[in-house]
Scaffold this active site. Sequence first.
Site, PDB file in Angstrom:
ATOM      1  N   GLU A  17       0.996  -1.190   0.082  1.00  0.00           N
ATOM      2  CA  GLU A  17       0.054   0.029  -0.228  1.00  0.00           C
ATOM      3  C   GLU A  17       0.906   1.303  -0.065  1.00  0.00           C
ATOM      4  OE1 GLU A  17      -2.635   1.568  -0.349  1.00  0.00           O
ATOM      5  OE2 GLU A  17      -4.265   0.638   0.832  1.00  0.00           O
ATOM      6  N   ASP A  49      -3.990   4.852   6.464  1.00  0.00           N
ATOM      7  CA  ASP A  49      -4.494   6.011   7.403  1.00  0.00           C
ATOM      8  C   ASP A  49      -5.578   5.402   8.181  1.00  0.00           C
ATOM      9  OD1 ASP A  49      -4.940   8.684   7.579  1.00  0.00           O
ATOM     10  OD2 ASP A  49      -6.518   8.650   5.951  1.00  0.00           O
TER      11      ASP A  49
HETATM   12  P1  IMP Z   1      -7.677   4.123   4.686  1.00  0.00           P
HETATM   13  O1  IMP Z   1      -8.576   3.071   4.494  1.00  0.00           O
HETATM   14  O2  IMP Z   1      -8.209   5.127   5.536  1.00  0.00           O
HETATM   15  O3  IMP Z   1      -6.363   3.357   5.614  1.00  0.00           O
HETATM   16  O4  IMP Z   1      -6.908   4.797   3.608  1.00  0.00           O
HETATM   17  C1  IMP Z   1      -6.379   4.028   2.638  1.00  0.00           C
HETATM   18  C2  IMP Z   1      -6.325   5.204   1.254  1.00  0.00           C
HETATM   19  O5  IMP Z   1      -6.693   6.463   1.500  1.00  0.00           O
HETATM   20  C3  IMP Z   1      -4.819   5.202   0.825  1.00  0.00           C
HETATM   21  O6  IMP Z   1      -4.589   4.200  -0.288  1.00  0.00           O
HETATM   22  C4  IMP Z   1      -4.858   6.575   0.048  1.00  0.00           C
HETATM   23  O7  IMP Z   1      -5.428   6.069  -1.357  1.00  0.00           O
HETATM   24  C5  IMP Z   1      -5.748   7.234   0.852  1.00  0.00           C
HETATM   25  N1  IMP Z   1      -5.263   8.290   1.585  1.00  0.00           N
HETATM   26  C6  IMP Z   1      -5.315   8.237   3.054  1.00  0.00           C
HETATM   27  N2  IMP Z   1      -4.479   9.287   3.568  1.00  0.00           N
HETATM   28  C7  IMP Z   1      -4.157   9.803   2.133  1.00  0.00           C
HETATM   29  C8  IMP Z   1      -3.167  11.132   2.325  1.00  0.00           C
HETATM   30  O8  IMP Z   1      -2.610  11.759   3.455  1.00  0.00           O
HETATM   31  N3  IMP Z   1      -3.024  11.663   0.830  1.00  0.00           N
HETATM   32  C9  IMP Z   1      -3.235  10.944  -0.029  1.00  0.00           C
HETATM   33  N4  IMP Z   1      -4.095   9.815  -0.076  1.00  0.00           N
HETATM   34  C10 IMP Z   1      -4.406   9.290   1.073  1.00  0.00           C
HETATM   35 MG    MG Z   2      -5.008   4.744  -2.576  1.00  0.00          MG
END
Ligand code: IMP
Ligand code: MG
Length: 181
Positions: A98, A102
Site C-alpha cells: 500500500e 490512514d
Molecule cells: P484508509 O482506508 O483510511 O487507511 O485509507 C487508505 C487510502 O486512503 C490510501 O490508499 C490512500 O489512497 C488514501 N489516503 C489516505 N491518506 C492519504 C493522504 O494523506 N494522501 C493521499 N491519499 C491518502
Molecule cells: Mg490509494
Amino acid sequence: MEKLIAKVLITEEELKKKVVELGEEITNDYRGQELLIIGILKGAVPFLADLIREIKIPLRYDFMAVSSYGASTKSSGAVRILKDLDTSVEDRHVLILEDIVDTGLTLKYLKENLARRQPLSLKIVTLLDKPGRREAEVQPDYYGFVIPNEFVVGYGLDFNEIYRNLPYVGVLKPEAYQKQE
Ligand code: IMP
Ligand code: MG
C-alpha cells in the site's frame, strides 16, 4: 503544480534510501521462498515499481483496486473491490503493498478478504503509516515512514488524482484544494 506544495515531508533521496532498506529486509525474510506482491491501485504503483527491483528473490506481482475515498480528503469508510486479482493467492506467500495506512479500513477489509483465500502467509508493507488516524485494528508488517496527521501527496499519493508523479512526498498549500492543476 509544485507551486502548490507547502512543504516537502520526505525527499526523493530519503525515499530511495528507505526503499533499498525495505528491499533488503524483505529479501532476508522471504529467502528461499517465492513471493506474491499485491499492489493496491493506483497509489502503490511508484512504490511497487521501485521496491520490486530491490527484492532479490523470485516474485510475482498483481494488482487490486479498491475504493474507500471519493474526490475528497476524508474517508467514507465504505470499501468496495473495483478490480480483483488475476492470480490465485492460495498456497502463496502474499505481501499486500500500500501507499499509506490512514484509518486502516481499507487494509482491514483487504486482509480479511485475502485471508479467506488461503494464502501460505499474509503480510502488509506500506510506504507511509499515519497511526494517529487509525479506526481499524491493523498493523503493517513493514513500513517506510510514520507521518503526522497531514494530508500528503506525491510518489503515488494524489489529491483528486493529481500530484501522483511528484518524486517526493509533500503537503499541499490550502489553495491547492480549490485548484485542479
Ligand atoms: P484508509 O482506508 O483510511 O487507511 O485509507 C487508505 C487510502 O486512503 C490510501 O490508499 C490512500 O489512497 C488514501 N489516503 C489516505 N491518506 C492519504 C493522504 O494523506 N494522501 C493521499 N491519499 C491518502
Ligand atoms: Mg490509494
